[in-house]
Structure formats: structure tokens, C-alpha cells
Scaffold this motif. Sequence first.
Motif, short mmCIF file in Angstrom:
data_model
loop_
_atom_site.label_atom_id
_atom_site.label_comp_id
_atom_site.label_asym_id
_atom_site.label_seq_id
_atom_site.Cartn_x
_atom_site.Cartn_y
_atom_site.Cartn_z
N ILE A 15 0.94 -1.29 0.06
CA ILE A 15 0.01 -0.28 0.03
C ILE A 15 1.17 1.42 -0.06
N GLU A 16 1.72 1.27 0.57
CA GLU A 16 2.60 2.87 1.21
C GLU A 16 3.28 2.69 -0.48
N SER A 17 3.64 1.94 -1.50
CA SER A 17 4.48 1.93 -2.51
C SER A 17 3.77 2.69 -3.01
N THR A 18 2.20 2.07 -2.80
CA THR A 18 1.31 2.74 -4.32
C THR A 18 0.32 4.07 -3.66
N ASN A 19 0.74 4.00 -2.18
CA ASN A 19 -0.19 5.19 -1.73
C ASN A 19 -1.64 4.86 -2.54
N SER A 20 -2.15 3.80 -2.26
CA SER A 20 -3.31 2.74 -2.95
C SER A 20 -3.45 2.35 -2.13
N VAL A 21 -4.85 1.84 -2.09
CA VAL A 21 -4.96 0.15 -1.52
C VAL A 21 -6.73 0.03 -2.46
N THR A 22 -5.86 -1.19 -2.55
CA THR A 22 -6.99 -2.59 -3.75
C THR A 22 -8.24 -2.65 -2.47
N ASP A 23 -9.02 -3.52 -3.36
CA ASP A 23 -10.09 -4.46 -2.33
C ASP A 23 -9.71 -5.59 -2.10
N ASP A 24 -8.64 -6.31 -2.80
CA ASP A 24 -8.36 -7.39 -2.45
C ASP A 24 -7.10 -6.86 -1.50
N GLN A 25 -6.29 -6.25 -0.93
CA GLN A 25 -6.00 -5.33 0.41
C GLN A 25 -6.87 -5.09 1.28
N LEU A 26 -7.65 -4.59 1.32
CA LEU A 26 -8.80 -4.29 2.35
C LEU A 26 -9.60 -5.19 2.42
N SER A 27 -9.36 -6.03 1.84
CA SER A 27 -10.12 -7.84 2.32
C SER A 27 -9.49 -8.43 3.07
N VAL A 28 -7.88 -8.64 2.79
CA VAL A 28 -6.64 -9.24 3.70
C VAL A 28 -6.39 -8.70 4.95
N LEU A 29 -6.32 -7.11 4.65
CA LEU A 29 -6.48 -6.73 6.33
C LEU A 29 -7.63 -6.58 7.25
N PHE A 31 -9.45 -9.26 6.95
CA PHE A 31 -9.65 -11.01 7.67
C PHE A 31 -9.02 -11.36 9.08
N LEU A 32 -7.85 -9.92 8.78
CA LEU A 32 -6.65 -10.11 9.97
C LEU A 32 -7.04 -9.38 11.10
N PHE A 33 -7.51 -8.12 11.32
CA PHE A 33 -8.07 -7.22 12.09
C PHE A 33 -8.92 -7.12 12.85
N GLY A 34 -10.40 -7.80 11.70
CA GLY A 34 -11.67 -7.76 12.08
C GLY A 34 -12.63 -6.26 12.25
N LYS A 35 -12.99 -6.46 12.90
CA LYS A 35 -13.47 -4.81 13.52
C LYS A 35 -12.78 -3.69 13.86
N ASN A 36 -11.88 -4.07 14.49
CA ASN A 36 -10.59 -2.77 14.49
C ASN A 36 -9.94 -2.27 13.43
N PHE A 37 -10.32 -2.71 11.86
CA PHE A 37 -9.82 -2.45 11.05
C PHE A 37 -10.47 -1.33 10.44
N GLU A 38 -12.73 -2.27 10.68
CA GLU A 38 -13.44 -1.82 10.11
C GLU A 38 -13.62 -0.03 10.95
N ARG A 39 -13.66 -0.07 12.20
CA ARG A 39 -13.60 0.88 12.54
C ARG A 39 -12.20 1.77 12.01
N ALA A 40 -11.18 1.27 11.31
CA ALA A 40 -10.08 2.38 11.55
C ALA A 40 -10.30 3.10 10.31
N THR A 41 -10.99 2.20 9.31
CA THR A 41 -11.24 3.23 8.16
C THR A 41 -12.19 3.81 8.07
N ARG A 42 -13.31 3.85 9.11
CA ARG A 42 -14.26 5.32 9.34
C ARG A 42 -13.53 6.31 9.91
N ILE A 43 -12.70 6.04 10.98
CA ILE A 43 -11.89 6.94 11.31
C ILE A 43 -11.03 8.22 10.01
N VAL A 44 -10.49 7.38 9.77
CA VAL A 44 -9.14 8.00 8.46
C VAL A 44 -10.55 8.21 7.49
N ASP A 45 -11.81 8.00 7.22
CA ASP A 45 -12.34 8.25 6.21
C ASP A 45 -13.10 9.47 6.74
#
Length: 132
Positions: A15-29, A31-45
Motif C-alpha cells: 500500500i505504501e509503495s503505491t499510496n493507494s489500497v485495492t479491494d484485495d488489500q482491504l479484504s486481507v486487512l 480478515f487479519l484485524f476484523g472489527k478494529n479494521f472496520e472502525r479504523a477505516t471510519r476514522i480515516v474516512d
Amino acid sequence: MSKCSWVAESVWKDIESTNSVTDDQLSVLHFLFGKNFERATRIVDQRCVKRISGEPSGRSIFQVVGESRRKEEYLCFLEHYCSCYSFFYDIVNRGEQLCCKHQLAARLSASTSVCIDVKVSDEELAFLLSKL
């Protein structure tokens, strides 16, 4: 480093190498972090992540506004620390998570270059860190 941490680190670097995130990368993250990742995306948004950098050293810390009604601000380092309760309870004490939502929000916003950059003197940064 655990396999989960290794996979997460690999995705973050991509992600850092492109400064963008793909749907596949979002799915992996997710899967790894669950609800914490969902909440993090809201904070970033909501643009609630600041990278506070000291000058001239370039050292930095992240300030993340939480989701609660109180809108508390937490100071965190991407991989090693957050001042929130969850960090100490779920990560340090119980070892149930790899990191908290504030750390994830800071990492996601930094990796995609959407965090708000704030420059302060090294003295001001030291004072901020002394409050930890």
C-alpha cells in the motif's frame, strides 16, 4: 514475527509503495484485524488522523480522534504503542489483537498519504511525548 504480522506488514508495504489500497488489500486487512479494521477505516474516512512531526528532527507521532461521543484524542506509534484503554487491555494484557483501531487508522492514513500533517518544533513534540 508471527505469520499474521508478516502478512500484514507485506500488505502495508504494498500500500505504501503505491499510496493507494485495492479491494484485495482491504479484504486481507479486514480478515487479519476484523472489527478494529472496520472502525479504523471510519476514522480515516472522517479525516481524524494527524501526523505530528518535530522539526528539525523529523520524528513523529500520530494523534487519532476516537469514535466515541467524547471524541478523545489518542497518541500512538504505528507499531508499538497507543494511549487508548484497548491497547493495554486487548493487546498488552490479553494478547487478543495485533494492534488497536487507532494504530490501524494511523497506519492506513499514513500509507495512503491522507493523514493531516502538522509540523511542530522538537521541543513541542518532546512536551507532547512527556504527557504519555
